[in-house]
Design an enzyme around this catalytic site. Structure first.
Site: not given
Length: 655
Positions: A59, A64, A525, A568
């Protein structure tokens, strides 16, 4: 070969601008699409040849905008107005007619004028008859000298007026007036219709319900017909994002429309009076641009995808672009575009541009790359602009962007911040001292939300070893709402601690707990954290609680790269850790803000041995463990490749 580009600060200082106001913003929408050069060329080619396109990507990467820009390149074909006429032979099958753009309104107006004229003529006739009846009554009353005749004449005139005025045949003067379904002017560009999330009626057309279906009160069928988006996109572009969310029936209907280039309009609800109405086929010659995320292909109708693939292009848009001079200039152009589009925020100075480019580097998650999740980056631009406006300044500075990053944290980050505070209060994880079998792992939240930003959290992992209930029936028991990948990661890691410890674990139950994971755990992970916790528990070696770690692990003990490593590391910093262990292959992917730099020691690890050297507290047990690991490595067999043996066939000699 990677380009050695100068630091962002040095690069921006050389720009010949004061603010983004000095940046030229292209007028053509196609030129405003950033970082999608390959996809842009394919889309442009598809528009020129009127081909269909599937755009797949994350996204906010410009899908678009690419679709919308196609209308500027479509061949200059004649737009058409679409009219629906009543059908005298079958009222439930209205007729369809197309005329050149702009002519539809003229035709409807002509029919309306004709209907109004007929209405006036009919009204005059009615009034003439009424006055005639009244006049005859008056004459009869005078001749016969009976006033009652005047009363009867007036009553007769009234009944006659009501009968004629409310006669359905007479009342429906407008029943023959056609309805304009799709209207254009001669100067209009080809239409772009965004049909994302449209229901069946809006997409394919519908026939409205008629509550009065008898007694002369019904609305003519052709007046209840409504054009769908596929018809409004005639000679233009129909854009459907998240194509996989469309019902299979709707996808099948679009396939039919693509094949036939026309599709009849009928009532979409079986309970509606319009269910019995179906028009003649309505033209819908459009270019379909279907878009979606990477999972869109799975739920897309196979025949529809085959049709697009056979008569068009499939394109995967970029998630990031190279961090080089040209692309940095495009990012500066992007900032200027967002300011121009918003029209409510001031332009950005050089210091603010530096912060935006650094944020683009960070959000890419990879070294020497810039993110193309520009919708969310545009959100940061607007928040920074709002902060400048609230402080009554006409320029956005670096301080505004830094404040915007804190103000516009995603929901996951805000929740994680509160969670860390609670965990610190109740000591669900520690940042000092040493504990056997307890490791501060690191994880990200928001990875499955479709957002560009990852939010890091500390994930305490505890391991305990107990005797098995039955001899030779030891189990590995992991709890904490683990997903499929996380469960498989636990099984893979078991090969590592079996090899490292050299002990028979068939008589042990190994319990692994992911503490406080109410929302569940997915991914691999945490593999190095699991291995470290279990080895610590088996060997009774304490783990340094000031160390946090992340990384995947192969069954051979190699530390593999993971995603969201910057988020992280930031989580470890915010939690107060002194050291963080990351995969060596991720080391250069870490991009920290100024507030986080030099607040933690980042240690790259290539193998599980590198992790254990840092994480385990120095002790005689640790020395014995590494002596054992060294002997395993030294005694490993090296298999040399054998020379290929020449094969012979019957009747052939091999020299």
């Amino acid at each position: 070969m990677e380009e050695n580009i100068e630091s962002v600060e040095e690069w921006v200082s050389k720009l010949d601008i004061e603010t983004t106001k000095d940046i030229h913003v292209p007028k053509l929408l196609f030129d405003q699409v950033i970082g999608q050069d390959q996809a842009g060329e394919i889309v442009k080619k598809a528009a020129l040849q009127r081909r269909h396109v599937i755009l797949i990507g994350e996204p906010g990467t410009g899908k678009s905008m690419l679709a919308q820009s196609m209308v500027d390149f479509l061949p200059k074909s004649e737009l058409e107005d679409i009219l629906v006429f009543p059908n005298p032979e079958d009222p439930n099958k209205p007729k369809i007619k197309t005329v050149p753009a702009g002519k539809g309104k003229e035709i409807v107006r002509q029919y309306q004028i004709k209907a109004e004229r007929e209405k006036r003529d009919r009204s005059r006739s009615i009034m003439f008859v009424i006055f005639s009846v009244v006049l005859l009554g008056i004459i009869a009353a005078i001749v016969l000298r009976s006033i009652t005749l005047i009363f009867f004449a007036i009553m007769a005139a009234a009944f006659l007026y009501m009968a004629m005025a409310f006669n359905p045949v007479i009342r429906n003067e407008k029943a023959m007036v056609p309805k304009l379904l799709v209207s254009h002017s001669s100067t209009d560009k080809p239409p772009f219709v965004d049909s994302t999330g449209a229901h069946s009626g809006a997409l394919l057309g519908d026939v409205r319900h008629d509550p009065f279906q008898s007694g002369g009160l019904e609305t003519p069928a052709h007046e209840r017909v409504e054009a769908g988006n596929i018809h409004k996109a005639h000679k233009g572009v129909l854009f459907i994002d998240e194509i996989n969310l469309l019902r299979p029936e709707d996808q099948q209907a679009i396939l039919t429309a693509l094949q036939e280039k026309k599709y009849p309009i009928s009532g979409q609800s079986e309970r509606s009076a319009g269910a019995m109405v179906q028009t003649e086929p309505v033209p819908c010659d459009f270019v379909l641009v279907a878009a979606g995320n990477y999972d869109a292909i799975r739920n897309m109708h196979p025949a529809l995808r085959s049709r697009i693939r056979g008569y068009g292009y499939e394109v995967v848009v970029n998630d990031y672009m190279d961090d080089n001079d040209e692309n940095r200039k495009k990012l500066v152009q992007f900032i200027a575009q967002e300011v121009e589009k918003d029209k409510k925020i001031p332009h950005f100075d050089k210091s603010a541009i530096v912060e935006i480019i650094k944020e683009a580097q960070k959000r890419s998650g990879r070294r020497n790359k810039l993110t193309l999740r520009l919708r969310e980056l545009g959100g940061l631009v607007r928040v920074a602009g709002d902060i400048a406006v609230s402080q009554k300044r006409n320029i956005v500075t670096a301080s505004d962007v830094i404040a915007a990053k804190a103000l516009s944290k995603p929901l996951e980050q805000q929740i994680a911040d509160k969670s860390i505070e609670i965990k610190k209060i109740y000591k669900t994880f520690r940042t000092e001292g040493s504990v056997v079998g307890m490791v501060n792992g690191l994880a990200v939240v928001g990875a499955d939300t479709g957002m560009a930003e990852y939010t890091g959290v500390v994930l305490p992992i505890v391991a305990e070893v107990t005797p098995a209930e039955h001899k030779g029936a030891g189990n590995i028991i992991a709890t904490g709402k683990l997903g499929d990948i996380a469960k498989e990661a636990v099984l893979n890691v078991s090969a590592v601690f079996k090899k490292i410890t050299g002990k028979d674990i068939s008589n042990m139950d190994i319990h692994i707990q992911f503490v406080g994971t109410y929302e569940g755990v997915e991914g691999d992970s945490a593999s190095v954290s699991i291995a470290t916790a279990v080895i610590s528990a088996i060997e009774n070696i304490p783990v340094d609680q000031s160390v946090a770690m992340t990384g995947s692990l192969s069954v051979r003990g190699d530390v593999l790269p993971v995603g969201g490593v910057t988020a992280k590391v930031e989580a470890a910093i915010e939690a107060g850790m002194a050291k963080v262990i990351v995969p060596e292959l991720n080391y250069n992917d870490i991009i920290l803000d100024a507030e986080h730099i030099n607040r933690i020691q980042i240690i790259p690890a290539r193998t599980i041995e590198d992790v254990l050297k840092v994480a385990l507290v120095n002790s005689p047990e640790k020395d014995k463990l590494f002596d054992r690991i060294a002997s395993i490595i030294n005694n490993a067999k090296i298999i040399k490749p054998q020379k290929p043996v020449a094969s012979t066939r019957a009747g052939q000699n091999v020299a």
